[in-house]
Design a protein around this motif. Structure first.
Motif, PDB file in Angstrom:
ATOM      1  N   UNK A 201       1.100  -1.258   0.101  1.00  0.00           N
ATOM      2  CA  UNK A 201       0.059   0.008  -0.151  1.00  0.00           C
ATOM      3  C   UNK A 201       0.813   1.376  -0.266  1.00  0.00           C
ATOM      4  N   UNK A 202      -0.281   2.259   0.186  1.00  0.00           N
ATOM      5  CA  UNK A 202       0.742   3.658   0.136  1.00  0.00           C
ATOM      6  C   UNK A 202       1.827   4.094   1.213  1.00  0.00           C
ATOM      7  N   UNK A 203       1.174   3.020   2.123  1.00  0.00           N
ATOM      8  CA  UNK A 203       1.973   3.465   3.986  1.00  0.00           C
ATOM      9  C   UNK A 203       3.310   3.576   3.715  1.00  0.00           C
ATOM     10  N   UNK A 204       3.615   2.482   3.067  1.00  0.00           N
ATOM     11  CA  UNK A 204       5.422   2.372   2.739  1.00  0.00           C
ATOM     12  C   UNK A 204       6.008   3.268   1.898  1.00  0.00           C
ATOM     13  N   UNK A 205       5.440   3.803   0.552  1.00  0.00           N
ATOM     14  CA  UNK A 205       6.183   4.633  -0.627  1.00  0.00           C
ATOM     15  C   UNK A 205       6.836   5.279   0.200  1.00  0.00           C
ATOM     16  N   UNK A 206       7.152   5.950   1.326  1.00  0.00           N
ATOM     17  CA  UNK A 206       7.451   7.021   1.545  1.00  0.00           C
ATOM     18  C   UNK A 206       8.986   6.576   1.016  1.00  0.00           C
ATOM     19  N   UNK A 207       9.216   5.842   1.950  1.00  0.00           N
ATOM     20  CA  UNK A 207      11.014   5.024   2.487  1.00  0.00           C
ATOM     21  C   UNK A 207      11.296   4.374   1.148  1.00  0.00           C
ATOM     22  N   UNK A 208       9.854   3.203   0.479  1.00  0.00           N
ATOM     23  CA  UNK A 208      10.630   2.919  -0.819  1.00  0.00           C
ATOM     24  C   UNK A 208      11.140   4.457  -1.794  1.00  0.00           C
ATOM     25  N   UNK A 209      10.112   5.721  -1.417  1.00  0.00           N
ATOM     26  CA  UNK A 209      10.636   7.183  -2.797  1.00  0.00           C
ATOM     27  C   UNK A 209      12.123   6.946  -2.216  1.00  0.00           C
ATOM     28  N   UNK A 210      12.509   6.548  -0.991  1.00  0.00           N
ATOM     29  CA  UNK A 210      13.612   7.022  -0.672  1.00  0.00           C
ATOM     30  C   UNK A 210      15.160   6.423  -1.463  1.00  0.00           C
ATOM     31  N   UNK A 211      14.378   5.249  -0.424  1.00  0.00           N
ATOM     32  CA  UNK A 211      15.685   4.394  -1.236  1.00  0.00           C
ATOM     33  C   UNK A 211      16.014   4.497  -2.566  1.00  0.00           C
ATOM     34  N   UNK A 212      15.132   4.360  -3.367  1.00  0.00           N
ATOM     35  CA  UNK A 212      14.833   4.222  -4.523  1.00  0.00           C
ATOM     36  C   UNK A 212      15.581   5.810  -5.293  1.00  0.00           C
ATOM     37  N   UNK A 213      15.072   6.495  -4.639  1.00  0.00           N
ATOM     38  CA  UNK A 213      15.222   7.696  -5.357  1.00  0.00           C
ATOM     39  C   UNK A 213      17.527   8.116  -4.635  1.00  0.00           C
ATOM     40  N   UNK A 214      17.883   7.626  -4.222  1.00  0.00           N
ATOM     41  CA  UNK A 214      18.999   7.755  -3.121  1.00  0.00           C
ATOM     42  C   UNK A 214      19.822   6.564  -4.143  1.00  0.00           C
ATOM     43  N   UNK A 215      18.936   5.310  -4.396  1.00  0.00           N
ATOM     44  CA  UNK A 215      19.912   4.405  -5.103  1.00  0.00           C
ATOM     45  C   UNK A 215      20.224   4.644  -7.023  1.00  0.00           C
ATOM     46  N   UNK A 216      18.704   5.561  -7.594  1.00  0.00           N
ATOM     47  CA  UNK A 216      18.924   5.919  -8.939  1.00  0.00           C
ATOM     48  C   UNK A 216      20.066   7.241  -8.811  1.00  0.00           C
ATOM     49  N   UNK A 217      20.096   7.980  -7.705  1.00  0.00           N
ATOM     50  CA  UNK A 217      20.553   9.092  -8.276  1.00  0.00           C
ATOM     51  C   UNK A 217      22.324   8.309  -8.273  1.00  0.00           C
ATOM     52  N   UNK A 218      22.381   7.938  -7.362  1.00  0.00           N
ATOM     53  CA  UNK A 218      23.403   6.966  -7.526  1.00  0.00           C
ATOM     54  C   UNK A 218      24.444   6.782  -8.696  1.00  0.00           C
ATOM     55  N   UNK A 219      23.074   5.384  -9.311  1.00  0.00           N
ATOM     56  CA  UNK A 219      22.687   5.189 -10.636  1.00  0.00           C
ATOM     57  C   UNK A 219      24.028   5.275 -11.671  1.00  0.00           C
ATOM     58  N   UNK A 220      23.028   6.634 -11.402  1.00  0.00           N
ATOM     59  CA  UNK A 220      22.826   7.508 -12.365  1.00  0.00           C
ATOM     60  C   UNK A 220      24.290   8.614 -12.949  1.00  0.00           C
ATOM     61  N   UNK A 221      24.735   8.668 -11.255  1.00  0.00           N
ATOM     62  CA  UNK A 221      25.953   9.413 -11.337  1.00  0.00           C
ATOM     63  C   UNK A 221      26.784   8.288 -11.739  1.00  0.00           C
ATOM     64  N   UNK A 353      29.278  -0.549 -18.031  1.00  0.00           N
ATOM     65  CA  UNK A 353      29.556  -1.016 -16.878  1.00  0.00           C
ATOM     66  C   UNK A 353      28.802  -2.724 -16.580  1.00  0.00           C
ATOM     67  N   UNK A 354      29.151  -2.995 -17.857  1.00  0.00           N
ATOM     68  CA  UNK A 354      28.556  -4.663 -17.265  1.00  0.00           C
ATOM     69  C   UNK A 354      27.432  -5.304 -16.958  1.00  0.00           C
ATOM     70  N   UNK A 355      27.123  -6.431 -16.694  1.00  0.00           N
ATOM     71  CA  UNK A 355      26.253  -6.539 -15.928  1.00  0.00           C
ATOM     72  C   UNK A 355      25.486  -6.466 -14.626  1.00  0.00           C
ATOM     73  N   UNK A 356      26.704  -6.091 -13.840  1.00  0.00           N
ATOM     74  CA  UNK A 356      26.177  -5.320 -12.581  1.00  0.00           C
ATOM     75  C   UNK A 356      25.906  -4.639 -12.775  1.00  0.00           C
ATOM     76  N   UNK A 357      26.234  -4.094 -13.881  1.00  0.00           N
ATOM     77  CA  UNK A 357      25.298  -2.264 -14.096  1.00  0.00           C
ATOM     78  C   UNK A 357      24.101  -2.585 -14.711  1.00  0.00           C
ATOM     79  N   UNK A 358      24.207  -3.409 -15.267  1.00  0.00           N
ATOM     80  CA  UNK A 358      22.611  -3.169 -16.018  1.00  0.00           C
ATOM     81  C   UNK A 358      21.635  -3.674 -15.168  1.00  0.00           C
ATOM     82  N   UNK A 359      22.210  -5.266 -14.039  1.00  0.00           N
ATOM     83  CA  UNK A 359      21.191  -5.765 -13.529  1.00  0.00           C
ATOM     84  C   UNK A 359      21.117  -4.143 -11.960  1.00  0.00           C
TER      85      UNK A 359
END
Lengths: 547, 87
Positions: A201-221, A353-359
């Motif tokens: 549900x929506x309950x946890x979206x805030x935390x998922x969004x935070x986690x994901x934003x951090x991962x996405x920003x790191x990955x993109x960088x 970044x090879x398979x690791x980055x792809x995954x």
């Protein structure tokens, strides 16, 4: 001529149907990519786990609302950024740059102008009204029932277009990674999404969004750095190679479609800039932090991270063009990108970044899609169960239990609709689809919201008529225009030439709201005026004394 | 409920910072539509290389400038609003 061309396009589309089989042999480098799949599964399960844990800790409904109070402005800023950096936007933008060069960056730049507009014009007034959703704000001033029906319908249409973008991105990603047929990939995304909504549900979206934003920003960088390293940190060298790989050569370094069709260009500009302010699920995000100061700080951090991410598209998009185009590992015999036009960034992650980055990138993108899709579905289900069912059809008589039941049904129905739409729009660029959602929001929810906040003369009849005219024309012109008439139905030329139609439909919605309100002599109009006066919005903004 | 609706407004001050908000919105509109407008009506300006003989065009610089401008303007708004909040 146009008929035969249309028929040819239809045949072309039909021929495309078995094409997904190509993905099975292609993959991103050949065969099933076990490293990538393992990493992908790990990250997806990880985010689902976060959702599950957060859902368990949050027992009451009030926990959900006060959860914002326990997170800092910085964290909330990341969550807002996470909402904006949808994988649809990321995959689509890279794909647009890959296909059209700088034209794609027009979208990236446009997306970044939306959040400031919300902050400057709406956030404080929305907070002052003490209402969190678009519908509730409108209902503080206007008659509830017609406004709710309109708001729910507009929300559902906007959500549908936004959903398409995410579904197409998710489907293409699953197809590419697991080598499944696109149709099956759609069902996987759809079913996972329904599960996600029903369990987490929506309950946890805030935390998922935070986690994901951090991962996405790191990955993109990391991808951007790897791409730059490949060219000795010389952006000019990167662009030179990109130019050499694109059939249109030098022309990709500057906007092209803007000068070809200036009216559509300005229309697109309007949609991108003001669309955000009309997106129902985005507006809610501004209230997860209860005190105004922290809310503003969170908005600042959101704009920092979001704009940084969209600036990375300058490197990632052209990097994909330079390193992926004409590379036989990623391009099929016909010269098209394996897995579809939205997969440029995914291939790029493999190239540098090879398979690791792809995954990793696939997983983060997919988790994002699930989170965004779940949030959208929930917003849609709420519109159906809370606005339409409980408030309108059953009046106050609807019990909580039956409302929850309706929202469950609505979730499942929306999931099925999303799968169908994902299949119908499978060849569209997803960033482009997001811009359509923006253009419809601009013409329906935005005019109403701006007028409710700034113009005391607005009446219920004016608001609903104007909103419906805006929504109806925006939808009609989108269907008769390039996106549906040409893209889905396969005709050669659109009936309505401006794409998106915002430049016509947005002023039209404002105008109808205004004219109908001014001419409104109904008893309800009197009530509306009285209510707006009692709310105290008497002075026009210009004559307000300096604070 | 009535309390919730009316209290912030009856304080008598303008809600939010309309003038600041409008001014910053106007700045962003001018620069963003300047970008879109140049692309639409004077594409040659954006197509010029930033440095003579370079590959990077004016379009890239202008695009990045608009992205940075969004952050800066938001920052200005937040700074001013929060400083007033303390007073």
């Amino acid at each position: 001529m146009s008929v035969s061309a249309a028929r040819r396009t239809l045949i072309g589309l039909a021929l495309l149907a078995p094409a997904p089989a190509l993905a099975q042999t292609g993959g991103a480098g050949g065969g099933l990519n076990l490293t990538a799949i393992a990493l992908f599964t790990t990250v997806v399960i990880g985010t689902l786990h976060i959702t599950y844990r957060a859902a368990k800790r949050t027992q009451s409904a009030s926990d959900f609302y006060t959860a914002g109070g326990r997170i800092t402005g910085f964290q909330n800023g990341l969550a807002i950024a996470g909402d904006f950096i949808s994988a649809g936007a990321f995959l689509g933008l890279a794909g647009l740059v890959y296909g059209n060069g700088f034209d794609g960056l027009i979208y990236a730049v446009g997306y970044t102008t939306g959040l400031p507009i919300v902050v400057f014009l709406m956030a404080e007034r929305l907070r002052a009204l003490g209402r969190f959703t678009f519908t509730d704000v409108a209902c503080t001033r206007l008659q509830e029932k017609p406004v709710r029906i309109f708001a729910a319908s507009a929300s559902l249409v906007v959500i549908a277009f936004y959903l398409i973008a995410q579904m197409v991105g998710g489907g293409q990603l699953i197809r590419l990674l697991l080598g499944l047929d696109y149709i099956y990939a759609q069902f996987i995304v759809g079913i996972l999404m329904i599960c996600y909504v029903l369990f987490g549900g929506m309950v946890a979206t805030t935390w998922v969004q935070i986690t994901k934003a951090v991962l996405f920003i790191i990955g993109g960088t990391v991808i951007a750095l790897l791409v730059m390293a490949h060219f000795g940190f010389d952006y000019g060298a990167l662009l030179r190679q990109a130019v050499s790989r694109h059939p249109r050569g030098e022309s990709i370094l500057t906007p092209q479609f803007l000068s070809r069709d200036p009216i559509s260009a300005i229309s697109l500009g309007l949609a991108l800039m003001f669309g955000t302010a009309g997106l129902p699920h985005i507006l809610m995000r501004f209230f997860t932090v209860p005190d105004a100061r922290a809310a503003r700080i969170s908005v600042f951090w959101a704009s920092v991270w979001m704009n940084y991410f969209f600036a990375l598209v300058f490197i990632i998009g052209f990097g994909a063009l330079a390193l992926v185009a004409k590379n036989p590992a990623y391009v099929n015999a016909a010269g098209g990108l394996i897995g579809g036009g939205n997969m440029a960034a995914i291939h790029l992650s493999h190239a540098v970044g090879g398979d690791l980055m792809l995954g990793f990138i696939s997983a983060v993108a997919f988790a994002t899609i699930l989170a965004v899709v779940a949030g959208l579905t929930l917003a849609g289900a709420t519109a159906v169960s809370h606005d339409l069912y409980a408030s309108v059809f059953r009046r106050a008589g609807a019990s909580d239990a039956s409302e929850v039941r309706v929202s469950r049904y609505a979730t499942v129905v929306l999931g099925i609709v999303a799968i169908g739409l994902g299949i119908a729009f499978q060849n569209q660029n997803v960033a482009y689809m997001v811009s359509l959602a923006f253009s419809i929001a601009c013409s329906s929810t935005l005019p109403l919201l701006i007028l409710v906040l700034y113009w005391p003369g607005l009446t219920t009849r004016g608001a609903v008529t104007g909103g419906c005219v805006g929504l109806g024309t925006a939808l009609l012109f989108t269907i008769l225009g390039r996106p549906v008439w040409v893209g889905v139905l396969g005709y050669a030329t659109p009936i309505f030439p401006i794409d998106p139609p915002t430049i016509v439909t947005m002023p039209l919605a404002f105008l109808v709201c205004y004219v109908v309100s001014v001419m409104d002599r109904s008893p309800q109009a009197g009530i509306d005026h009285q209510r707006s006066a009692s709310i105290g919005r008497t002075a026009p903004p210009a004559s307000v004394p300096a604070e | 409920m009535a309390e919730q609706i009316s209290s912030p407004f009856q304080a008598g001050v303008g809600i939010g910072r309309p003038r600041l908000g409008f001014a910053l919105t106007a700045i962003l509109i001018v620069f963003y539509f300047g970008f879109v407008g140049l692309g639409a009506f004077a594409p040659a300006v954006l197509a010029k290389p930033l440095v003579d003989g370079g590959t990077v065009t004016v379009a890239f610089a202008y695009g990045l400038f608009v992205i940075a401008l969004g952050v800066v303007l938001t920052g200005i708004y937040v700074l001013i609003a929060n400083r007033e909040g303390i007073r």
